[in-house]
Design a protein around this motif. Structure first.
Motif, PDB file in Angstrom:
ATOM      1  N   ALA A 138      -0.132  -6.037  16.715  1.00 52.10           N
ATOM      2  CA  ALA A 138      -0.352  -6.366  15.475  1.00 52.10           C
ATOM      3  C   ALA A 138       0.182  -5.939  13.908  1.00 52.10           C
ATOM      4  O   ALA A 138       0.319  -6.827  13.000  1.00 52.10           O
ATOM      5  CB  ALA A 138      -2.494  -6.510  14.809  1.00 52.10           C
ATOM      6  N   LEU A 139       0.376  -4.500  14.243  1.00 51.10           N
ATOM      7  CA  LEU A 139       1.506  -4.546  12.521  1.00 51.10           C
ATOM      8  C   LEU A 139       2.550  -4.255  13.651  1.00 51.10           C
ATOM      9  O   LEU A 139       2.024  -2.872  14.444  1.00 51.10           O
ATOM     10  CB  LEU A 139       1.078  -3.187  12.066  1.00 51.10           C
ATOM     11  N   VAL A 141       6.226  -3.394  11.729  1.00 44.48           N
ATOM     12  CA  VAL A 141       7.274  -3.529  10.846  1.00 44.48           C
ATOM     13  C   VAL A 141       8.463  -3.472  10.713  1.00 44.48           C
ATOM     14  O   VAL A 141       9.854  -3.360  10.043  1.00 44.48           O
ATOM     15  CB  VAL A 141       7.143  -1.921  10.036  1.00 44.48           C
ATOM     16  N   LEU A 152       9.127 -14.566   2.544  1.00 40.84           N
ATOM     17  CA  LEU A 152       7.556 -14.372   2.234  1.00 40.84           C
ATOM     18  C   LEU A 152       7.705 -13.948   1.009  1.00 40.84           C
ATOM     19  O   LEU A 152       7.020 -14.362  -0.471  1.00 40.84           O
ATOM     20  CB  LEU A 152       7.514 -13.178   3.196  1.00 40.84           C
ATOM     21  N   ASP A 206      10.753  -3.752   8.244  1.00 42.64           N
ATOM     22  CA  ASP A 206      10.646  -4.265   6.878  1.00 42.64           C
ATOM     23  C   ASP A 206       9.023  -3.265   6.469  1.00 42.64           C
ATOM     24  O   ASP A 206       8.038  -3.933   7.161  1.00 42.64           O
ATOM     25  CB  ASP A 206      10.327  -5.694   6.319  1.00 42.64           C
ATOM     26  N   GLY A 208       7.100  -3.694   4.224  1.00 39.47           N
ATOM     27  CA  GLY A 208       6.204  -4.108   3.338  1.00 39.47           C
ATOM     28  C   GLY A 208       4.731  -3.838   2.894  1.00 39.47           C
ATOM     29  O   GLY A 208       4.074  -3.931   2.273  1.00 39.47           O
ATOM     30  N   ALA A 209       4.577  -3.944   3.960  1.00 45.12           N
ATOM     31  CA  ALA A 209       3.201  -3.367   5.210  1.00 45.12           C
ATOM     32  C   ALA A 209       2.330  -2.284   4.858  1.00 45.12           C
ATOM     33  O   ALA A 209       1.181  -1.908   4.357  1.00 45.12           O
ATOM     34  CB  ALA A 209       3.137  -3.442   6.346  1.00 45.12           C
ATOM     35  N   GLU A 284      -3.128 -13.089  -1.772  1.00 47.07           N
ATOM     36  CA  GLU A 284      -2.095 -12.751  -2.155  1.00 47.07           C
ATOM     37  C   GLU A 284      -0.767 -13.736  -2.926  1.00 47.07           C
ATOM     38  O   GLU A 284      -0.437 -13.444  -4.337  1.00 47.07           O
ATOM     39  CB  GLU A 284      -1.791 -11.347  -2.096  1.00 47.07           C
ATOM     40  N   HIS A 296       1.646 -14.442   3.375  1.00 49.45           N
ATOM     41  CA  HIS A 296       1.657 -12.969   3.684  1.00 49.45           C
ATOM     42  C   HIS A 296       2.025 -12.350   5.005  1.00 49.45           C
ATOM     43  O   HIS A 296       2.808 -11.474   4.172  1.00 49.45           O
ATOM     44  CB  HIS A 296       2.667 -12.558   2.468  1.00 49.45           C
ATOM     45  N   ILE A 297       1.078 -12.542   5.293  1.00 51.50           N
ATOM     46  CA  ILE A 297       0.657 -11.749   6.595  1.00 51.50           C
ATOM     47  C   ILE A 297       1.017 -12.147   8.088  1.00 51.50           C
ATOM     48  O   ILE A 297       0.341 -13.684   8.042  1.00 51.50           O
ATOM     49  CB  ILE A 297      -1.271 -10.788   6.614  1.00 51.50           C
ATOM     50  N   PRO A 300       2.298 -11.017  14.481  1.00 52.65           N
ATOM     51  CA  PRO A 300       3.581 -10.732  15.606  1.00 52.65           C
ATOM     52  C   PRO A 300       3.528 -11.483  16.827  1.00 52.65           C
ATOM     53  O   PRO A 300       4.868 -11.709  17.992  1.00 52.65           O
ATOM     54  CB  PRO A 300       3.789  -9.192  15.557  1.00 52.65           C
ATOM     55  N   ASP A 324      -3.097   1.723   4.547  1.00 49.78           N
ATOM     56  CA  ASP A 324      -1.880   0.258   4.067  1.00 49.78           C
ATOM     57  C   ASP A 324      -2.002  -0.309   5.107  1.00 49.78           C
ATOM     58  O   ASP A 324      -1.652  -1.804   5.399  1.00 49.78           O
ATOM     59  CB  ASP A 324      -1.022   0.791   3.522  1.00 49.78           C
ATOM     60  N   THR A 328      -3.846  -4.014   6.809  1.00 54.23           N
ATOM     61  CA  THR A 328      -2.504  -5.502   7.191  1.00 54.23           C
ATOM     62  C   THR A 328      -3.036  -5.442   8.783  1.00 54.23           C
ATOM     63  O   THR A 328      -3.092  -6.601   9.814  1.00 54.23           O
ATOM     64  CB  THR A 328      -0.965  -4.681   7.183  1.00 54.23           C
ATOM     65  N   VAL A 332      -4.756  -8.984  11.204  1.00 60.49           N
ATOM     66  CA  VAL A 332      -4.377 -10.000  11.469  1.00 60.49           C
ATOM     67  C   VAL A 332      -5.077 -10.555  12.841  1.00 60.49           C
ATOM     68  O   VAL A 332      -5.324 -11.141  13.559  1.00 60.49           O
ATOM     69  CB  VAL A 332      -3.242  -9.409  12.349  1.00 60.49           C
TER      70      VAL A 332
HETATM   71  P1  AMP Z   1       0.061  -6.156   3.452  1.00 55.84           P
HETATM   72  O1  AMP Z   1      -0.160  -6.837   1.722  1.00 55.84           O
HETATM   73  O2  AMP Z   1      -0.063  -4.605   3.247  1.00 55.84           O
HETATM   74  O3  AMP Z   1      -0.941  -6.380   4.095  1.00 55.84           O
HETATM   75  O4  AMP Z   1       1.377  -6.069   3.468  1.00 55.84           O
HETATM   76  C1  AMP Z   1       2.172  -7.561   3.773  1.00 55.84           C
HETATM   77  C2  AMP Z   1       3.432  -7.003   4.192  1.00 55.84           C
HETATM   78  O5  AMP Z   1       4.076  -6.646   4.861  1.00 55.84           O
HETATM   79  C3  AMP Z   1       3.983  -8.908   3.688  1.00 55.84           C
HETATM   80  O6  AMP Z   1       4.652  -9.137   2.293  1.00 55.84           O
HETATM   81  C4  AMP Z   1       5.512  -8.734   5.008  1.00 55.84           C
HETATM   82  O7  AMP Z   1       6.824  -7.721   4.520  1.00 55.84           O
HETATM   83  C5  AMP Z   1       4.925  -7.217   5.577  1.00 55.84           C
HETATM   84  N1  AMP Z   1       3.841  -8.272   6.903  1.00 55.84           N
HETATM   85  C6  AMP Z   1       3.491  -9.331   7.079  1.00 55.84           C
HETATM   86  N2  AMP Z   1       3.103  -9.355   7.752  1.00 55.84           N
HETATM   87  C7  AMP Z   1       2.803  -7.585   8.950  1.00 55.84           C
HETATM   88  C8  AMP Z   1       2.970  -7.542  10.259  1.00 55.84           C
HETATM   89  N3  AMP Z   1       1.511  -8.039  10.869  1.00 55.84           N
HETATM   90  N4  AMP Z   1       3.293  -5.991  10.519  1.00 55.84           N
HETATM   91  C9  AMP Z   1       3.785  -5.718   9.188  1.00 55.84           C
HETATM   92  N5  AMP Z   1       4.278  -5.696   8.364  1.00 55.84           N
HETATM   93  C10 AMP Z   1       4.249  -7.376   8.455  1.00 55.84           C
END
Ligand code: AMP
Ligand code: MG
Length: 369
Positions: A138-139, A141, A152, A206, A208-209, A284, A296-297, A300, A324, A328, A332
């Motif tokens: 689910a997570l 990167v 995004l 990426d 970002g999560a 967000e 934005h989430i 996968p 963090d 995320t 999911v």
């Molecule tokens: P967050 O706000 O901490 O939940 O992170 C969301 C950010 O992580 C998004 O803007 C993407 O850049 C990235 N992201 C989105 N979905 C995932 C996911 N399932 N696993 C890892 N990174 C993700």
């Protein structure tokens, strides 16, 4: 990105904290449970003029708003500790985590300009891989191709205007493009060892999560190195670190934004000492198109914005990175599997379903008011 920073600004800069607290209470009474993103507001009570003194700063870093309140024992020399925090965040982004800044370590790995990996990034990825495994992917990167396909970053701009109802404002990627991007994702395909990393062709990282949670960990290291700082609460977007204590001994108050009502909050976390709090929400960064919320989430498993029934997840634990990563991943996974994942990590979690149903770990019930 829409963030509750108007409020945080008021707390930290232009309004006394006591007043701000009253203001938020008033809003709550009136039932103005407003929407907003970023997830968390810090509520502070005044500490008067006696040392340790309060130093505050609201600024931007890592593409988000950073709100700092530090309690500092005054000494002979004058140091600007809030500026030091901003500096370390800038360095973290520019030198390590950002995929947009060409010289960062992540960007260089994405560009195949280096196969070496620093001990720091190796440690970070190792922890992330564990959460990826425990969350059944689910997570992940390694979904940089997919996050760029959905653009995004662009969603954040649209969301600043309160989201959009026009379909043409979001480019929903074609099925085939999503499948192609998904083929380039998958954390298990990365060859990672201490010292070296090799990404398969096409893959892009990426972070970002997890970036803002990692930022909170770095801030903690800095706070530890500054004995004059007796207490601190710092928010980096939706991730918050609390440290030490307030001069009056009262607990840290961190409000969780209401995912659907603008300007309101769901409740307050009452915390003592060191904690890491992260919120992930579909409010967000999002765009509404034909009644569908594109946020934005990403899931996968589908390549689309996650539809798990949740609209907000807050995790509290003893690591910024984990808080963090878990927020995320839990988003999911949905209410049941998300709660189980948080519990497996000994983290506290609050999961909010779209119909408003709340799910909490036992520990969360004690700190959430
Ligand atoms: P967050 O706000 O901490 O939940 O992170 C969301 C950010 O992580 C998004 O803007 C993407 O850049 C990235 N992201 C989105 N979905 C995932 C996911 N399932 N696993 C890892 N990174 C993700
Ligand atoms: Mg996260």
């Amino acid at each position: 990105m829409i963030l509750p920073w108007g409020l945080i600004n008021n707390v930290s800069i232009s309004e006394s904290a006591g007043k701000m607290k009253q203001k938020i209470r008033r809003k709550r009474k009136k039932g103005l449970m407003a929407a907003i993103a970023g997830g968390l507001i810090i509520l502070l009570s005044g500490c008067g003029a006696a040392p340790p003194q309060k130093q505050t700063l609201v600024d931007t870093a890592m593409g988000t708003i950073v709100s700092q309140t530090l309690y500092i024992q005054q000494g002979e020399e004058t140091l600007d500790e809030t500026a030091a925090v901003m500096q370390l965040l800038a360095e973290l982004e520019q030198q390590e985590l950002s995929w947009r800044i060409a010289d960062s370590e992540v960007a260089r790995i994405n560009a195949r300009a280096q196969e070496a990996i620093s001990p720091s990034l190796y440690g970070i990825l190792s922890q992330i891989w564990q959460v990826s495994e425990d969350s059944g992917g689910a997570l992940d990167v390694t979904l940089g191709r997919l996050s760029r396909l959905w653009n995004l970053d662009e969603l954040s701009v649209l969301a600043e205007n309160g989201g959009s109802t026009a379909t043409e404002q979001i480019n929903i990627p074609a099925k085939e493009l999503i499948q192609t991007a998904l083929a380039d994702c998958g954390w298990e395909k990365v060859q990672l060892s201490e010292g070296t990393i090799a990404l398969p062709v096409g893959m892009q990282l990426d972070l970002g999560a997890v970036g803002k949670g990692i930022a909170c960990d770095r801030i903690r290291e800095y706070l530890y190195s500054q004995p004059r700082i007796t207490g601190a609460v710092v928010a980096v977007g939706g991730s918050v670190v609390t440290y030490g204590q307030k001069p009056d001994g009262s607990s840290w108050q961190v409000a969780i934004m209401h995912p659907r009502e603008e300007g309101a909050y769901l409740g307050i976390l009452s915390l003592t000492g060191e904690n890491y709090i992260s919120t992930s929400g579909d409010y967000e960064r999002y765009v509404m198109a034909d009644g569908v919320r594109y946020h934005h989430i990403l899931d996968p498993a589908t390549g689309h914005p996650a539809r798990s029934g949740l609209c907000s997840v807050t995790v509290v634990c003893d690591s910024g990175l984990l808080a963090d990563a878990l927020s995320t991943a839990c988003f999911v996974l949905g209410p049941e599997r998300g709660l189980a994942l948080a519990e497996a990590y000994g983290a506290e979690a609050l999961l909010v379903e779209e119909d408003g149903t709340l799910h909490m770990t036992e520990g969360m019930k004690k700190i959430f008011k």
